[in-house]
Design an enzyme around this catalytic site. Structure first.
Site, PDB file in Angstrom:
ATOM      1  N   GLY A  24      -2.578  47.124 -20.729  1.00  0.00           N
ATOM      2  CA  GLY A  24      -2.409  45.656 -20.644  1.00  0.00           C
ATOM      3  C   GLY A  24      -3.414  44.801 -20.443  1.00  0.00           C
ATOM      4  N   TYR A 156       1.798  53.940 -40.041  1.00  0.00           N
ATOM      5  CA  TYR A 156       1.165  55.322 -40.466  1.00  0.00           C
ATOM      6  C   TYR A 156       1.470  56.586 -39.813  1.00  0.00           C
ATOM      7  CZ  TYR A 156      -3.150  54.126 -37.657  1.00  0.00           C
ATOM      8  OH  TYR A 156      -4.120  53.854 -36.842  1.00  0.00           O
ATOM      9  N   LYS A 171      -0.191  58.775 -33.349  1.00  0.00           N
ATOM     10  CA  LYS A 171       1.061  58.056 -33.411  1.00  0.00           C
ATOM     11  C   LYS A 171       2.375  58.745 -33.883  1.00  0.00           C
ATOM     12  CE  LYS A 171      -1.219  53.997 -32.084  1.00  0.00           C
ATOM     13  NZ  LYS A 171      -0.541  53.362 -30.959  1.00  0.00           N
ATOM     14  N   PRO A 197       3.822  48.123 -35.388  1.00  0.00           N
ATOM     15  CA  PRO A 197       3.184  46.805 -36.033  1.00  0.00           C
ATOM     16  C   PRO A 197       2.458  46.934 -37.221  1.00  0.00           C
ATOM     17  CG  PRO A 197       2.700  47.239 -33.494  1.00  0.00           C
ATOM     18  CD  PRO A 197       3.119  48.481 -34.027  1.00  0.00           C
ATOM     19  N   PRO A 199      -0.899  44.697 -39.467  1.00  0.00           N
ATOM     20  CA  PRO A 199      -2.112  44.059 -38.728  1.00  0.00           C
ATOM     21  C   PRO A 199      -1.909  42.826 -37.962  1.00  0.00           C
ATOM     22  CG  PRO A 199      -2.318  44.386 -41.175  1.00  0.00           C
ATOM     23  CD  PRO A 199      -0.838  44.783 -40.823  1.00  0.00           C
TER      24      PRO A 199
HETATM   25  C1  HXC Z   1     -17.457  58.642 -35.128  1.00  0.00           C
HETATM   26  C2  HXC Z   1     -17.258  58.415 -32.863  1.00  0.00           C
HETATM   27  C3  HXC Z   1     -17.149  56.704 -33.001  1.00  0.00           C
HETATM   28  C4  HXC Z   1     -17.177  56.492 -34.483  1.00  0.00           C
HETATM   29  C5  HXC Z   1     -16.997  57.182 -31.120  1.00  0.00           C
HETATM   30  N1  HXC Z   1     -17.252  58.573 -31.544  1.00  0.00           N
HETATM   31  N2  HXC Z   1     -16.969  56.264 -31.800  1.00  0.00           N
HETATM   32  N3  HXC Z   1     -17.530  59.151 -33.876  1.00  0.00           N
HETATM   33  N4  HXC Z   1     -17.546  57.424 -35.390  1.00  0.00           N
HETATM   34  N5  HXC Z   1     -17.166  55.156 -34.681  1.00  0.00           N
HETATM   35  C6  HXC Z   1     -17.119  59.831 -30.810  1.00  0.00           C
HETATM   36  C7  HXC Z   1     -18.282  60.017 -29.823  1.00  0.00           C
HETATM   37  O1  HXC Z   1     -19.649  60.066 -30.546  1.00  0.00           O
HETATM   38  C8  HXC Z   1     -17.967  61.035 -29.071  1.00  0.00           C
HETATM   39  O2  HXC Z   1     -18.126  62.172 -29.758  1.00  0.00           O
HETATM   40  C9  HXC Z   1     -16.284  60.815 -29.087  1.00  0.00           C
HETATM   41  O3  HXC Z   1     -16.157  60.149 -30.235  1.00  0.00           O
HETATM   42  C10 HXC Z   1     -15.902  60.380 -27.799  1.00  0.00           C
HETATM   43  O4  HXC Z   1     -16.587  59.202 -27.819  1.00  0.00           O
HETATM   44  P1  HXC Z   1     -16.790  58.254 -26.317  1.00  0.00           P
HETATM   45  O5  HXC Z   1     -17.069  57.144 -26.875  1.00  0.00           O
HETATM   46  O6  HXC Z   1     -17.213  59.152 -25.150  1.00  0.00           O
HETATM   47  O7  HXC Z   1     -15.095  58.070 -25.872  1.00  0.00           O
HETATM   48  P2  HXC Z   1     -14.292  57.192 -24.967  1.00  0.00           P
HETATM   49  O8  HXC Z   1     -15.405  56.493 -24.099  1.00  0.00           O
HETATM   50  O9  HXC Z   1     -13.247  57.896 -24.350  1.00  0.00           O
HETATM   51  O10 HXC Z   1     -13.838  55.984 -26.072  1.00  0.00           O
HETATM   52  C11 HXC Z   1     -12.747  56.182 -26.912  1.00  0.00           C
HETATM   53  C12 HXC Z   1     -13.043  55.492 -28.229  1.00  0.00           C
HETATM   54  C13 HXC Z   1     -13.287  53.839 -27.931  1.00  0.00           C
HETATM   55  C14 HXC Z   1     -11.649  55.700 -28.902  1.00  0.00           C
HETATM   56  C15 HXC Z   1     -14.021  56.157 -29.002  1.00  0.00           C
HETATM   57  O11 HXC Z   1     -13.324  53.479 -29.342  1.00  0.00           O
HETATM   58  C16 HXC Z   1     -12.306  53.189 -27.082  1.00  0.00           C
HETATM   59  O12 HXC Z   1     -12.552  53.253 -26.090  1.00  0.00           O
HETATM   60  N6  HXC Z   1     -11.204  52.552 -27.662  1.00  0.00           N
HETATM   61  C17 HXC Z   1     -10.161  52.056 -26.783  1.00  0.00           C
HETATM   62  C18 HXC Z   1      -9.779  50.926 -27.810  1.00  0.00           C
HETATM   63  C19 HXC Z   1      -9.382  50.953 -28.955  1.00  0.00           C
HETATM   64  O13 HXC Z   1      -9.554  51.768 -29.830  1.00  0.00           O
HETATM   65  N7  HXC Z   1      -8.471  49.833 -29.599  1.00  0.00           N
HETATM   66  C20 HXC Z   1      -8.102  49.783 -31.018  1.00  0.00           C
HETATM   67  C21 HXC Z   1      -6.699  50.358 -31.162  1.00  0.00           C
HETATM   68  S1  HXC Z   1      -6.098  49.778 -32.725  1.00  0.00           S
HETATM   69  P3  HXC Z   1     -19.368  63.229 -29.322  1.00  0.00           P
HETATM   70  O14 HXC Z   1     -19.308  64.409 -30.011  1.00  0.00           O
HETATM   71  O15 HXC Z   1     -20.671  62.447 -29.845  1.00  0.00           O
HETATM   72  O16 HXC Z   1     -19.291  63.693 -27.888  1.00  0.00           O
HETATM   73  C22 HXC Z   1      -4.861  50.492 -33.312  1.00  0.00           C
HETATM   74  C23 HXC Z   1      -4.391  50.079 -34.572  1.00  0.00           C
HETATM   75  C24 HXC Z   1      -3.615  50.949 -35.373  1.00  0.00           C
HETATM   76  O17 HXC Z   1      -4.657  51.672 -32.677  1.00  0.00           O
HETATM   77  C25 HXC Z   1      -3.128  50.305 -36.747  1.00  0.00           C
HETATM   78  C26 HXC Z   1      -3.858  49.053 -36.955  1.00  0.00           C
HETATM   79  C27 HXC Z   1      -3.196  48.376 -38.617  1.00  0.00           C
HETATM   80  P1  NAP Z   2      -6.914  46.924 -27.673  1.00  0.00           P
HETATM   81  O1  NAP Z   2      -7.127  45.336 -27.120  1.00  0.00           O
HETATM   82  O2  NAP Z   2      -8.081  47.678 -28.186  1.00  0.00           O
HETATM   83  O3  NAP Z   2      -5.725  47.633 -26.704  1.00  0.00           O
HETATM   84  C1  NAP Z   2      -6.003  48.942 -26.170  1.00  0.00           C
HETATM   85  C2  NAP Z   2      -5.852  48.829 -24.770  1.00  0.00           C
HETATM   86  O4  NAP Z   2      -5.763  50.182 -24.245  1.00  0.00           O
HETATM   87  C3  NAP Z   2      -7.152  48.370 -24.155  1.00  0.00           C
HETATM   88  O5  NAP Z   2      -6.661  47.456 -23.137  1.00  0.00           O
HETATM   89  C4  NAP Z   2      -7.877  49.520 -23.532  1.00  0.00           C
HETATM   90  O6  NAP Z   2      -8.454  49.115 -22.292  1.00  0.00           O
HETATM   91  C5  NAP Z   2      -6.758  50.449 -23.061  1.00  0.00           C
HETATM   92  N1  NAP Z   2      -7.097  51.907 -23.162  1.00  0.00           N
HETATM   93  C6  NAP Z   2      -7.555  52.603 -24.194  1.00  0.00           C
HETATM   94  N2  NAP Z   2      -7.953  53.930 -23.662  1.00  0.00           N
HETATM   95  C7  NAP Z   2      -7.120  54.109 -22.465  1.00  0.00           C
HETATM   96  C8  NAP Z   2      -6.923  55.011 -21.602  1.00  0.00           C
HETATM   97  N3  NAP Z   2      -7.766  56.168 -21.797  1.00  0.00           N
HETATM   98  N4  NAP Z   2      -6.569  54.504 -20.540  1.00  0.00           N
HETATM   99  C9  NAP Z   2      -5.807  53.744 -20.126  1.00  0.00           C
HETATM  100  N5  NAP Z   2      -5.901  52.566 -21.040  1.00  0.00           N
HETATM  101  C10 NAP Z   2      -6.791  52.698 -22.209  1.00  0.00           C
HETATM  102  O7  NAP Z   2      -6.046  47.080 -29.223  1.00  0.00           O
HETATM  103  P2  NAP Z   2      -4.841  46.221 -29.685  1.00  0.00           P
HETATM  104  O8  NAP Z   2      -4.972  45.886 -31.062  1.00  0.00           O
HETATM  105  O9  NAP Z   2      -4.069  45.360 -28.640  1.00  0.00           O
HETATM  106  O10 NAP Z   2      -3.739  47.549 -29.541  1.00  0.00           O
HETATM  107  C11 NAP Z   2      -2.515  47.805 -28.636  1.00  0.00           C
HETATM  108  C12 NAP Z   2      -1.590  48.668 -29.315  1.00  0.00           C
HETATM  109  O11 NAP Z   2      -1.108  48.011 -30.507  1.00  0.00           O
HETATM  110  C13 NAP Z   2      -2.243  49.887 -29.494  1.00  0.00           C
HETATM  111  O12 NAP Z   2      -1.187  51.058 -29.195  1.00  0.00           O
HETATM  112  C14 NAP Z   2      -2.370  49.878 -30.901  1.00  0.00           C
HETATM  113  O13 NAP Z   2      -2.343  51.125 -31.519  1.00  0.00           O
HETATM  114  C15 NAP Z   2      -1.209  49.098 -31.555  1.00  0.00           C
HETATM  115  N6  NAP Z   2      -1.337  48.430 -32.823  1.00  0.00           N
HETATM  116  C16 NAP Z   2      -2.331  47.461 -32.999  1.00  0.00           C
HETATM  117  C17 NAP Z   2      -2.269  47.023 -34.272  1.00  0.00           C
HETATM  118  C18 NAP Z   2      -3.183  45.734 -34.472  1.00  0.00           C
HETATM  119  O14 NAP Z   2      -3.171  45.122 -35.711  1.00  0.00           O
HETATM  120  N7  NAP Z   2      -3.674  45.198 -33.556  1.00  0.00           N
HETATM  121  C19 NAP Z   2      -1.538  47.327 -35.401  1.00  0.00           C
HETATM  122  C20 NAP Z   2      -0.649  48.323 -35.056  1.00  0.00           C
HETATM  123  C21 NAP Z   2      -0.496  48.919 -33.938  1.00  0.00           C
HETATM  124  P3  NAP Z   2      -9.755  50.010 -21.750  1.00  0.00           P
HETATM  125  O15 NAP Z   2     -10.852  50.113 -22.821  1.00  0.00           O
HETATM  126  O16 NAP Z   2     -10.050  48.934 -20.361  1.00  0.00           O
HETATM  127  O17 NAP Z   2      -9.362  51.457 -21.079  1.00  0.00           O
END
Ligand code: HXC
Ligand code: NAP
Length: 295
Positions: A24, A156, A171, A197, A199
């Site tokens: 959040g 998806y 998902k 959702p 984009p």
């Molecule tokens: C290939 C990658 C990579 C990349 C990370 N890794 N990024 N591999 N390409 N771009 C690999 C790393 O090298 C590592 O593997 C493993 O993934 C874990 O990486 P960490 O950085 O240690 O992981 P962590 O700190 O847990 O971070 C998780 C994360 C990061 C998913 C990689 O992006 C994150 O914190 N995301 C949180 C927010 C987020 O993703 N928001 C977007 C949601 S949007 P190795 O082998 O090197 O150890 C969404 C929308 C859906 O869901 C629909 C849209 C329309």
């Molecule tokens: P976002 O800002 O990156 O939100 C993801 C949040 O999850 C961040 O606040 C992140 O905070 C937290 N998070 C990630 N890993 C976590 C963990 N291990 N434990 C606790 N918190 C964690 O992205 P967003 O676009 O708002 O996405 C929100 C939701 O909407 C997601 O479920 C995403 O799949 C969905 N969604 C988004 C879109 C879009 O177009 N934006 C479309 C379809 C679905 P920290 O990094 O601080 O942990």
């Protein structure tokens, strides 16, 4: 301001709710938190980055005047989820709403992923959601609280998608969780629903899915039948409705909010409108009629 950019529910619609939102502290989670607070709910938020949570909580408090609590928690760790729940109850009182919003994702060909990368995304999305659902569900059943869970998936979850395979797997699991618990826990008065959702611009998603250089080649709104991306308030409106008692008869359901995007991608002839401008249809029709007379 257009209607979909405005709050939809009457003030006080969530006055009897205390809702926690995983992830959040940013993006859509933050937008939902702001609207729930504006409707009178108390809100608890978690994420991994404490500084981000602290400034989000401060911003929310200043914007809405509501009661906000934050606590760092990695949803992949069940004990941390339990601690977050207990601390939120201590700060805000009994909880009756959970939004599983935290997610991890990035664009990558699957063959480039290590098994750790795959785990990382699936564990945040799926394990994180079932950890919270289990922790809060057990608490609600023990305390006889009629709680509501809202899972944030995406379209998806049922179509699958190339280049975001761990997210698609996670998902899809969360959608199965939604439908399964929607049936199993209805007897306890617990509702479970999901939003899918399309984009909605957020830095978290855009930086990982549509890097700027790549964006210059892609026109996202043109891929969406309504011709635009989502506005955060319209998603917050739907989420607030699903968290409120107004949606009491919606159970185990997923509601899509994507401007028609996934239907367009799935429809055999959806591309026709991009290829044939309106002024060409007389010619095309004449061609088709000529051929079909011969057959
Ligand atoms: C290939 C990658 C990579 C990349 C990370 N890794 N990024 N591999 N390409 N771009 C690999 C790393 O090298 C590592 O593997 C493993 O993934 C874990 O990486 P960490 O950085 O240690 O992981 P962590 O700190 O847990 O971070 C998780 C994360 C990061 C998913 C990689 O992006 C994150 O914190 N995301 C949180 C927010 C987020 O993703 N928001 C977007 C949601 S949007 P190795 O082998 O090197 O150890 C969404 C929308 C859906 O869901 C629909 C849209 C329309
Ligand atoms: P976002 O800002 O990156 O939100 C993801 C949040 O999850 C961040 O606040 C992140 O905070 C937290 N998070 C990630 N890993 C976590 C963990 N291990 N434990 C606790 N918190 C964690 O992205 P967003 O676009 O708002 O996405 C929100 C939701 O909407 C997601 O479920 C995403 O799949 C969905 N969604 C988004 C879109 C879009 O177009 N934006 C479309 C379809 C679905 P920290 O990094 O601080 O942990």
């Amino acid at each position: 301001m257009k209607n979909h950019e405005k709050g939809m529910l009457a003030p006080g619609s969530l006055a009897d709710k205390t809702i926690v939102i995983t992830g959040g502290g940013s993006g859509l989670g933050l937008s939902m938190a702001a609207y729930f607070l504006a409707l009178g709910a108390n809100v608890g938020i978690c994420g991994r980055n404490e500084e981000k949570l602290k400034s989000a909580a401060q911003e929310l408090q200043e914007r809405t005047g509501g009661r906000v609590f934050y606590h760092p928690c990695d949803v992949r760790n069940y004990d941390e989820v339990e601690r977050f729940r207990e601390k939120t109850i201590a700060a805000l009182g009994p909880i009756n709403g959970l939004v599983n919003n935290a997610a991890g994702n990035f664009l990558s060909p699957t063959e480039r992923l290590s098994h750790r990368a795959f785990d990382s995304v699936v564990d945040i999305v799926l394990k994180g959601s079932y950890n919270s659902s289990l922790s809060f569900g057990k608490y609600w059943i023990d305390e006889k609280i009629e709680g509501t869970t809202l899972n944030i998936v995406t379209t998806y979850a049922w179509t699958g998608s190339a280049y975001v395979v761990p997210s698609a797997c996670g998902k899809a699991g969360v959608l199965a969780l939604t439908r399964s618990l929607g049936v199993e826990w209805a007897k306890y008065g617990i509702r479970t629903n999901a939003i899918a959702p399309g984009p909605f611009p957020t830095p978290g998603a855009w930086d990982r899915l549509f890097p700027q250089e790549f964006m210059q080649q892609v026109d996202i709104p043109s891929k969406i039948p309504v011709g635009r991306v989502g506005h955060h308030q319209e998603l917050a409106n739907l989420a607030a409705y699903l968290m409120s008692d107004f949606s009491a008869y919606i159970q185990g359901e997923v509601i899509t909010i994507d401007g028609g995007e996934w239907m367009k991608n799935g429809g055999e002839f959806s591309w026709v409108g991009d290829l044939i401008p309106p002024e060409m249809w007389d010619v095309v029709e004449a061609m088709i009629r000529r051929k079909s007379r011969k057959n």
